[in-house]
Design an enzyme around this catalytic site. Structure first.
Site, mmCIF file in Angstrom:
data_model
loop_
_atom_site.group_PDB
_atom_site.id
_atom_site.type_symbol
_atom_site.label_atom_id
_atom_site.label_comp_id
_atom_site.label_asym_id
_atom_site.label_seq_id
_atom_site.Cartn_x
_atom_site.Cartn_y
_atom_site.Cartn_z
ATOM 1 C CD GLU A 42 76.582 57.682 26.021
ATOM 2 O OE1 GLU A 42 75.545 58.227 25.667
ATOM 3 O OE2 GLU A 42 76.602 56.672 26.763
ATOM 4 N N GLY B 109 73.603 61.306 33.107
ATOM 5 C CA GLY B 109 72.577 61.318 34.157
ATOM 6 C C GLY B 109 72.866 62.291 35.273
#
Ligand code: 13P
Length: 259
Positions: free
Chosen positions: A170, A176
């Site tokens: 990630e 986000g």
């Protein structure tokens, strides 16, 4: 605990959903899942909703995990949750070392190592998160950072234990932000991770390893990411809070695998 079959589509609900909202979301995912039975779906609700979600998905093939764990089994550790407590609540998986834990709660590669060992000791499958910051990427330090995270966090495991670990790449700058790694960027790091696994544990362990991508995965980028050779599925944040988009991502990953 059986390792999931690829592709693996995991939903990290983070600090969202009341118990009732979690039940509703899980129930909607269960109804849509029958058409997608060949993907492994894992849901990671907040601690308070784990049991409810576990009951809701029972018998469907969908599995449940927690977003964090402590490395001791019991004791005076106010606010922490132990592996046996997670097992009792119905978890089979646990996310370890998510970048938000590293950033806001000072977790390190060393705490990742301890938590991973504790999870394995209790037959929970750890989903170990690694990834670079934007600054590290800009300074060309991505691969170095990934290597260090793996070496400290998981490569001290014996092979039989490593085979029960899921890795999630990630990139922190993609979480986000709506800015996903493009397929080539993701594949470069995933292939690098698989090569490192091959050097440490051999080719068979590397081929079997499950390496998920996470960071702004959405229905419209899931297909091109999932088509990459070393992307075995996704750890989805924001888009997993809506059953429609989560199931669409799973559908795209399956379609990519069928090509
Ligand atoms: P987003 O999908 O919201 O970018 O979050 C990714 C993530 O952190 C999953 O663990």
């Amino acid at each position: 605990m059986n390792m999931p079959v690829k592709p693996v589509i995991a939903g990290n609900w983070k600090m969202h959903k009341t118990i009732e909202e979690a039940r509703e979301l899980a129930a909607t995912i269960v109804s849509g899942y029958s058409r997608l039975g060949r993907a492994s779906i894992i849901l990671f609700p907040p601690f308070t909703a784990i049991r409810e979600v576990r009951n809701t998905v029972s018998g469907s093939g969908i599995r449940v995990g927690a977003q964090n764990v402590f490395w001791e089994d019991r004791g005076a550790f106010t606010g922490e949750i132990s592996p046996p407590q997670l097992k009792e609540a119905g978890c089979e998986f646990v996310i370890i070392g998510h970048s938000e834990r590293r950033q806001f709660f000072h977790e390190t590669d060393e705490t990742v190592r301890k938590k991973t060992l504790a999870a394995l000791r209790h037959d929970l499958i750890p989903v170990v998160c690694i990834g670079e910051t934007l600054e590290e990427r800009d300074r060309n330090l991505t691969l170095e950072r990934i290597k260090a995270q793996l070496e400290t966090g998981v490569f001290s495991l014996e092979e039989k234990d490593f085979r029960r670990v899921v890795i999630a790449y990630e990139p922190i700058w993609a979480i986000g932000t709506g800015r996903n790694a493009n397929p080539e960027q993701a594949e470069e790091v995933h292939a690098f991770i698989r090569d490192l696994i091959a050097s440490r544990y051999g080719k068979n362990a590397a081929d079997c390893a499950i390496i998920l991508y996470g960071g702004s995965v959405k229905p419209d980028n899931a297909f091109s990411l999932a088509r990459e050779k070393d992307v075995d599925g996704f750890l989805v944040g924001g888009a997993s809070l809506d059953a429609g988009s989560f199931l669409a991502i799973a559908g795209e990953a399956l379609r990519a695998g069928e090509e």
